[in-house]
Design a protein around this motif. Sequence first.
Motif, PDB file in Angstrom:
ATOM      1  N   UNK A 169       0.781  -1.596   0.455  1.00 47.94           N
ATOM      2  CA  UNK A 169       0.102  -0.009  -0.409  1.00 47.94           C
ATOM      3  C   UNK A 169       1.291   0.597   0.021  1.00 47.94           C
ATOM      4  N   UNK A 170       0.270   2.112  -0.998  1.00 44.32           N
ATOM      5  CA  UNK A 170       1.386   3.669  -0.928  1.00 44.32           C
ATOM      6  C   UNK A 170       0.667   4.397  -0.413  1.00 44.32           C
ATOM      7  N   UNK A 171       1.567   4.781   0.651  1.00 47.65           N
ATOM      8  CA  UNK A 171       1.465   5.662   1.812  1.00 47.65           C
ATOM      9  C   UNK A 171       2.331   7.284   2.219  1.00 47.65           C
ATOM     10  N   UNK A 172       1.454   7.676   2.623  1.00 43.91           N
ATOM     11  CA  UNK A 172       2.574   9.601   2.580  1.00 43.91           C
ATOM     12  C   UNK A 172       3.826   9.554   3.607  1.00 43.91           C
ATOM     13  N   UNK A 173       4.531  10.092   3.036  1.00 43.00           N
ATOM     14  CA  UNK A 173       5.414  10.146   3.872  1.00 43.00           C
ATOM     15  C   UNK A 173       5.622  11.767   4.439  1.00 43.00           C
ATOM     16  N   UNK A 174       4.674  12.707   4.295  1.00 44.32           N
ATOM     17  CA  UNK A 174       4.606  13.649   4.854  1.00 44.32           C
ATOM     18  C   UNK A 174       3.639  14.652   6.219  1.00 44.32           C
ATOM     19  N   UNK A 177      -5.738   8.636  -0.607  1.00 46.77           N
ATOM     20  CA  UNK A 177      -5.818   9.643   0.286  1.00 46.77           C
ATOM     21  C   UNK A 177      -4.364  10.403   0.422  1.00 46.77           C
ATOM     22  N   UNK A 178      -3.357   9.349   0.844  1.00 49.33           N
ATOM     23  CA  UNK A 178      -1.771   9.028   0.273  1.00 49.33           C
ATOM     24  C   UNK A 178      -1.349   9.979  -0.661  1.00 49.33           C
ATOM     25  N   UNK A 179      -1.485   9.449  -1.482  1.00 48.22           N
ATOM     26  CA  UNK A 179      -1.147   9.798  -2.390  1.00 48.22           C
ATOM     27  C   UNK A 179      -1.688  11.122  -3.057  1.00 48.22           C
ATOM     28  N   UNK A 180      -2.692  12.241  -2.803  1.00 47.19           N
ATOM     29  CA  UNK A 180      -2.702  12.907  -2.332  1.00 47.19           C
ATOM     30  C   UNK A 180      -2.108  13.591  -2.131  1.00 47.19           C
ATOM     31  N   UNK A 181      -1.897  13.447  -1.462  1.00 44.43           N
ATOM     32  CA  UNK A 181      -1.460  14.239   0.016  1.00 44.43           C
ATOM     33  C   UNK A 181       0.660  14.169  -0.944  1.00 44.43           C
ATOM     34  N   UNK A 182       1.071  13.493  -1.288  1.00 41.41           N
ATOM     35  CA  UNK A 182       2.336  13.444  -2.082  1.00 41.41           C
ATOM     36  C   UNK A 182       2.250  14.193  -3.021  1.00 41.41           C
ATOM     37  N   UNK A 183       0.905  13.762  -4.399  1.00 41.52           N
ATOM     38  CA  UNK A 183       1.491  14.137  -5.765  1.00 41.52           C
ATOM     39  C   UNK A 183       0.477  15.269  -5.954  1.00 41.52           C
ATOM     40  N   UNK A 230       1.629  -6.661  -5.936  1.00 42.47           N
ATOM     41  CA  UNK A 230       0.652  -5.388  -6.844  1.00 42.47           C
ATOM     42  C   UNK A 230       0.638  -4.255  -6.171  1.00 42.47           C
ATOM     43  N   UNK A 231       0.021  -3.132  -6.623  1.00 42.77           N
ATOM     44  CA  UNK A 231       0.342  -1.842  -5.784  1.00 42.77           C
ATOM     45  C   UNK A 231      -1.425  -2.226  -5.568  1.00 42.77           C
ATOM     46  N   UNK A 232      -1.451  -1.126  -3.957  1.00 44.68           N
ATOM     47  CA  UNK A 232      -3.103  -0.727  -3.129  1.00 44.68           C
ATOM     48  C   UNK A 232      -2.736   0.726  -2.993  1.00 44.68           C
ATOM     49  N   UNK A 233      -3.148   1.252  -4.752  1.00 49.15           N
ATOM     50  CA  UNK A 233      -3.248   2.428  -4.498  1.00 49.15           C
ATOM     51  C   UNK A 233      -3.771   3.251  -3.341  1.00 49.15           C
ATOM     52  N   UNK A 237       8.794   4.110   1.990  1.00 50.68           N
ATOM     53  CA  UNK A 237       9.627   4.216   1.018  1.00 50.68           C
ATOM     54  C   UNK A 237       8.081   4.530  -0.001  1.00 50.68           C
ATOM     55  N   UNK A 238       7.028   3.800  -0.298  1.00 48.58           N
ATOM     56  CA  UNK A 238       6.631   3.661  -1.212  1.00 48.58           C
ATOM     57  C   UNK A 238       5.505   4.790  -1.085  1.00 48.58           C
ATOM     58  N   UNK A 239       6.441   5.786  -1.452  1.00 48.11           N
ATOM     59  CA  UNK A 239       5.186   6.881  -1.031  1.00 48.11           C
ATOM     60  C   UNK A 239       4.959   8.653  -3.195  1.00 48.11           C
ATOM     61  N   UNK A 240       4.671   7.394  -3.525  1.00 46.17           N
ATOM     62  CA  UNK A 240       4.962   8.104  -4.891  1.00 46.17           C
ATOM     63  C   UNK A 240       4.492   6.948  -5.766  1.00 46.17           C
ATOM     64  N   UNK A 241       3.966   7.244  -6.934  1.00 48.75           N
ATOM     65  CA  UNK A 241       3.153   6.297  -7.302  1.00 48.75           C
ATOM     66  C   UNK A 241       4.253   5.898  -8.674  1.00 48.75           C
ATOM     67  N   UNK A 242       4.889   6.463  -8.819  1.00 52.06           N
ATOM     68  CA  UNK A 242       6.614   5.917  -9.760  1.00 52.06           C
ATOM     69  C   UNK A 242       6.719   5.283  -9.409  1.00 52.06           C
TER      70      UNK A 242
END
Length: 81
Positions: free
Chosen positions: A25-30, A63-69, A57-60, A37-42
């Motif tokens: 799962x992608x989480x925000x680091x901010x 909430x977390x990706x919008x904070x980061x990106x 696979x990734x769980x996108x 480590x996985x805090x950005x889609x790329x």
Amino acid sequence: MDICAKGLKQVVGLAEEKKVTLIMEGLNSKVNHKDYMYDKTEWGVKLCKKVGSPRFKLLYDIYHMQIMECGRDRRRVVVAM
């Protein structure tokens, strides 16, 4: 990333054998998860390619990706979804 991929490759074979899918799962680091480590889609997509298994696979998490990106205007992504 190389070390992460190397570690995942050590367990993904068992996941393939047992027909189980590993999900990261992608989480925000901010705000909540400093140094995650996985805090950005790329980054997540590159990791999936390095691992090279249909059982990883990734769980996108929007909430977390919008904070980061999405910078300051985080609401735009949530409303668009």
